[in-house]
Design a protein around this motif. Sequence first.
Motif, PDB file in Angstrom:
ATOM      1  N   SER A  28      -3.078 -11.922   9.596  1.00  0.00           N
ATOM      2  CA  SER A  28      -3.500 -11.482   8.271  1.00  0.00           C
ATOM      3  C   SER A  28      -2.286 -10.971   7.504  1.00  0.00           C
ATOM      4  CB  SER A  28      -4.553 -10.379   8.390  1.00  0.00           C
ATOM      5  OG  SER A  28      -3.962  -9.189   8.886  1.00  0.00           O
ATOM      6  N   ASP A  86      -2.094  -8.166   6.183  1.00  0.00           N
ATOM      7  CA  ASP A  86      -1.885  -6.776   6.601  1.00  0.00           C
ATOM      8  C   ASP A  86      -0.990  -6.713   7.837  1.00  0.00           C
ATOM      9  OD1 ASP A  86      -3.427  -5.736   4.561  1.00  0.00           O
ATOM     10  OD2 ASP A  86      -5.230  -5.487   5.789  1.00  0.00           O
ATOM     11  N   ASN A 126       2.557  -7.549   6.755  1.00  0.00           N
ATOM     12  CA  ASN A 126       3.141  -6.430   6.014  1.00  0.00           C
ATOM     13  C   ASN A 126       3.514  -5.281   6.951  1.00  0.00           C
ATOM     14  OD1 ASN A 126       2.918  -7.795   3.589  1.00  0.00           O
ATOM     15  ND2 ASN A 126       0.932  -6.873   3.090  1.00  0.00           N
TER      16      ASN A 126
END
Length: 62
Positions: free
Chosen positions: A5, A7, A10
């Motif tokens: 993902s 996320d 990141n």
Amino acid sequence: MTAPSSDQENLVRACATTIGLDLSPTCLLGVISNSALLAHYAKLVEQHTLPDTCEPAYEYIP
């Protein structure tokens, strides 16, 4: 492994930046995959209970 993902990407990028690591985009998927594997191993270790009667290992001799 499924696609990471945004996320996860990141988070890995932020962690790399925090420790001053220059993380190549080609390595990102491998880092995420390895992190998931290590998290799995950590979960296995944490789930294993040791009785209070176990003596600690003071010295490691291979």
